[in-house]
Structures are given as structure tokens and as C-alpha cells.
Write an enzyme that holds these catalytic residues in place. Structure first.
Site, PDB file in Angstrom:
ATOM      1  NE  ARG A 178       7.333  52.997 -19.184  1.00  5.13           N
ATOM      2  CZ  ARG A 178       8.324  53.659 -19.783  1.00  5.13           C
ATOM      3  NH1 ARG A 178       8.115  54.192 -20.978  1.00  5.13           N
ATOM      4  NH2 ARG A 178       9.505  53.787 -19.200  1.00  5.13           N
TER       5      ARG A 178
ATOM      6  CB  SER B   1      14.478  58.763 -23.149  1.00  6.75           C
ATOM      7  OG  SER B   1      14.220  60.121 -22.896  1.00  6.75           O
TER       8      SER B   1
ATOM      9  CD  GLU C 116      11.774  57.422 -26.574  1.00  4.48           C
ATOM     10  OE1 GLU C 116      12.086  57.101 -25.412  1.00  4.48           O
ATOM     11  OE2 GLU C 116      10.694  57.959 -26.866  1.00  4.48           O
TER      12      GLU C 116
ATOM     13  NE  ARG D 183       9.773  51.695 -28.066  1.00  7.28           N
ATOM     14  CZ  ARG D 183       9.208  52.895 -28.117  1.00  7.28           C
ATOM     15  NH1 ARG D 183       9.918  53.930 -28.548  1.00  7.28           N
ATOM     16  NH2 ARG D 183       7.950  53.067 -27.744  1.00  7.28           N
TER      17      ARG D 183
ATOM     18  NE  ARG E  13       3.090  54.192 -28.281  1.00  6.37           N
ATOM     19  CZ  ARG E  13       3.895  55.189 -27.933  1.00  6.37           C
ATOM     20  NH1 ARG E  13       4.031  55.500 -26.657  1.00  6.37           N
ATOM     21  NH2 ARG E  13       4.535  55.885 -28.849  1.00  6.37           N
TER      22      ARG E  13
END
Length: 429
Positions: A264, A354, A351, A393, A279
Site C-alpha cells: 500500500r 477489519s 486495529e 500488527r 503502517r
């Protein structure tokens, strides 16, 4: 992608549904209907011209059979004129269809009725919590401090190789990261009934369009040459496994899982989480995708959430589940649950997964259908996707949760079978 026919039939409901996403969509249905009216009028004009051309061609033969040369000549002139006009009308029709499709492609999904209305993450609604944050006799460190002190997490070298938002893990820490991914994959395959898939990580435009990364989120993706994109998540190839297919209802649900690298650009994340692994431009993730009938997708959503939660329960990590509000949910989603894991070093929930149900939104973009066991015709499938979970994560959460005062990290019991006898990660002497 939305169905223009449904928008025409109930424009007020369409606008009202979209307005829950922070507004800005007032009058959109009217705009879409006008674009569709233009398209439909051009279809009618093209059909009328083609029908008249066909009829006139037949009349030419009849006129010649009757030796009416004047009429035959007039008809041939009319056919020639129609033949000359038709390409322009067809070009206008193609442009009108493209304008409508481009507009529809940029419109997000309509939230489900039970999604809380809100502006941003502050309006998300907590659903439940599992486990309590641990207490420490020392001040817990953040994961990057732990990893760097162990000498097994290297951001500086990664920056030399690739720039910011990359990391190099080494030794037992690299093995722990691999173990986490394998552990998750085994749970979903062996216990949750998902089919393991090893998909390509390079996909074409159509695949990215099908799951709605394109065109709206082009700047958040990494392009690989003229024809390919690096996947931002395995949701893209897994969901597209059923593109342009008509499935039998008896085949459903289909459940796929994959452990892949993901990429990403994080174009919209400037200044956020610049340190550490939260991130990254490149990260590993275990993805879950389900393909269902419309009547079973809501139950499948709850099931998918429980599958993701099972991973964190097995790792004995404290977490909470929140229902995202309309202003925070993703573009393709009708409803989303986020799982937020407790990070002692940050003293916050972050987070880690999801899970979203998309209804037929992606299926329309992919033309993915099924044939009901009863009744005629076909219908669009429903698609769901969820992180099962993000490996990087999870590594962050394990490091911060299982850290010891001396700087070492205890290997969670659930990961011991994957660690070759390593029970504690320590700095190499």
C-alpha cells in the site's frame, strides 16, 4: 457498483442511504437518472435508425421488383444517410454509457440499516471486549524499541534498501513473524473450513476494479508496469476468483484464505505512525473471503468475525470489537466490524482486523452470479472479506504483550510448535 434501475425506481432512498456517509450526495440520484435518460434515449435512437435502415433496405428490393426506380433511388439515399449518421449516434451512446459507468464506479456502497450513523472513528460503537490488558512491574516499551534493543528489527537498513515505511526483521524475530502467519493459516484451514489459496500478487486493472480499489483509490496503490498492480490485500485476487462466473447455489458458501505480502502506498497517511510496523508499504496478512447468497451473508459476517477473534483468543491478546459508523467504513462495505488489539507500549487499542460484508456491490463490478436452487434466472452473489489477521500488527501485539523487564520476549504458547524449540527471544550475546 449500484444498479441504475433501482436508483430510477427509488431515487429518494438512494440519496438518503448515501447521505449517511457524511452527506455530500444530495441530488446524486437525479444526476444519475439524467445520465441514464440520455443513454436510454440514444439507445432508442440507435435502435430506431437500425430498424428503419433494415426496413428501407427491404423496401428497396420491393421497389425494384415493381420497377419503381424513383422510389428505389429515394430509399437508397435514405439508407445511405442513415448509414452515415449511425456511427455518430453510436459514438454518443458509447460516451453516454461510459459517463454513467464512470459516475457509478465512484459512488460508495450504501450502509446497512443497523450501521451507526457518525462522522468518523470517534462515532464507532464498541460491541464487546475480550480479555483485560496486562499489568507490568515496569513501563512497557513499544514494539520498535523492543525489536531494536533485541538487534532483530532494523528500520535503518530497510530505509537504505527501500525508503521509509519498510522494516527488516532477523533471526528468531523473523521466525516469530513467519510462525504467526502459519499459525493463523492453519487455524482458518483446519478449524474454520476455509480453502487455502496461493494467489498471484500481481493483478490487472479489472481485478482491482472488481473489488473497488480502482478507480477511486488509484493513488493508494503501487503500479507494477503498464498492465499490473501489486495487491493491497489478498481480498483482490480471492474475491475475483468468481468474477464473470455463474455458480450453483449448492456450491455456496465459498470460503477462501491466503497468506500474502500486501503493498500500500499509504498516500493518505502522511505523518501517521511514521515509526514502527503499524503502517508499512509492505506487510504480510492472512485474508479471509466468503462468497454467499444474499440470504446468508449477514450470518456469514458474524461467522467471519468469530474466526478472526479466534486467532487473538488463542494468542491470549486483549482486544475489543467495534462496529464502524457510516463515516468511517470502507468504500465497498455495507457493514464493518473492526477488531482492535491492546498494545501495552502505546497504552491504546489499535486495529488488527477489519471484517466487512459488501452485499452485491463488488459482485456487480465483477459480474459474479449464482443460479438459485429454486426459481429461474440468476442473481448476484454477496461478498465478504476480513483480515484473519494482519501478521505485522499481530507481531507488534505479541512483542508488546509478551515483553519482559530484561528486554526479552516470551513466545506465546500457541506459537511454540512453530518456533523449533525457541521459547524466549533474547538479544544475541
Amino acid at each position: 457498483m449500484h444498479d441504475i434501475r433501482l436508483i430510477r425506481e427509488n431515487p429518494a432512498a438512494f440519496d438518503a442511504g448515501l447521505d449517511k456517509r457524511n452527506g455530500g450526495f444530495s441530488g446524486l440520484a437525479d444526476e444519475l437518472v439524467k445520465l441514464d435518460e440520455t443513454r436510454r434515449s440514444l439507445i432508442a435512437a440507435a435502435q430506431e435508425m437500425q430498424e428503419r435502415r433494415n426496413a428501407a433496405s427491404k423496401e428497396i428490393g420491393q421497389a425494384k421488383a415493381q420497377k419503381d426506380e424513383a422510389r428505389a433511388q429515394a430509399l437508397m439515399t435514405e439508407v445511405a444517410a442513415l448509414k452515415e449518421k449511425m456511427p455518430a449516434v453510436e459514438a454518443d451512446l458509447k460516451a453516454a454509457e461510459a459517463a454513467l459507468q464512470d459516475k457509478l464506479a465512484g459512488i460508495p456502497n450504501i450502509p446497512a440499516e443497523d450501521v451507526p450513523v457518525g462522522a468518523d472513528e470517534h462515532d464507532n460503537v464498541e460491541r464487546h471486549r475480550h480479555g483485560a490488558p496486562r499489568s507490568y512491574a515496569f513501563t512497557p516499551k513499544q514494539h520498535f524499541e523492543i525489536g531494536e534493543d533485541l538487534g532483530q528489527m532494523d528500520f535503518e537498513t530497510a530505509a537504505k534498501l527501500s525508503g521509509s515505511r519498510f522494516v527488516v526483521t532477523k533471526g528468531p524475530l523473523a521466525r516469530l513473524e513467519r510462525a504467526i502467519g502459519q499459525f493463523m493459516l492453519d487455524i482458518h484451514v483446519d478449524e474454520h473450513g476455509y480453502t487455502e489459496v496461493n494467489p498471484p500478487v500481481l493483478v490487472r486493472d479489472d481485478a482491482m476494479f472488481g473489488t473497488a480499489q480502482l478507480p477511486k483509490f488509484r493513488d493508494d496503490q503501487f503500479r507494477a508496469g503498464d498492465d499490473y498492480w501489486l495487491i493491497p490485500t489478498a481480498e483482490v485476487p480471492l474475491t475475483n476468483l468468481v468474477r464473470e462466473m455463474i455458480l450453483d447455489e449448492r456450491e455456496l458458501p465459498l470460503r477462501f484464505t491466503a497468506l500474502t505480502p500486501c503493498f500500500r502506498a499509504e498516500a493518505g497517511a502522511a505523518g501517521r505512525d511514521t515509526r514502527g510496523m503499524i503502517r508499512q508499504h509492505q506487510f504480510a496478512k492472512v485474508e479471509m473471503v466468503s462468497i454467499t447468497t444474499p440470504g446468508t451473508s449477514a450470518d456469514e459476517h458474524e461467522r467471519m468475525l468469530s474466526c478472526a477473534e479466534a486467532v487473538l483468543k488463542r494468542l491470549d491478546l486483549a482486544y475489543r470489537v467495534v462496529t464502524l459508523c457510516t463515516g468511517d467504513m470502507g468504500f465497498s462495505s455495507r457493514k464493518t466490524y473492526d477488531i482492535e488489539v491492546w498494545l501495552p507500549g502505546q497504552n491504546a487499542y489499535r486495529e488488527i482486523s477489519s471484517c466487512s460484508v459488501c452485499g452485491d456491490f463488488q459482485a456487480r463490478r465483477m459480474d459474479a452470479r449464482y443460479r438459485p436452487a429454486e426459481g429461474k434466472g440468476t442473481a448476484f452473489v454477496h461478498t465478504l472479506n476480513g483480515s484473519g489477521v494482519a501478521v505485522g500488527r499481530a507481531l507488534v501485539a505479541v512483542l508488546e504483550t509478551y515483553q519482559n523487564e530484561d528486554g526479552s520476549v516470551t513466545v506465546p504458547e500457541a506459537l511454540a510448535p512453530y518456533m523449533g524449540g525457541i521459547t524466549r527471544i533474547e538479544r544475541a550475546s
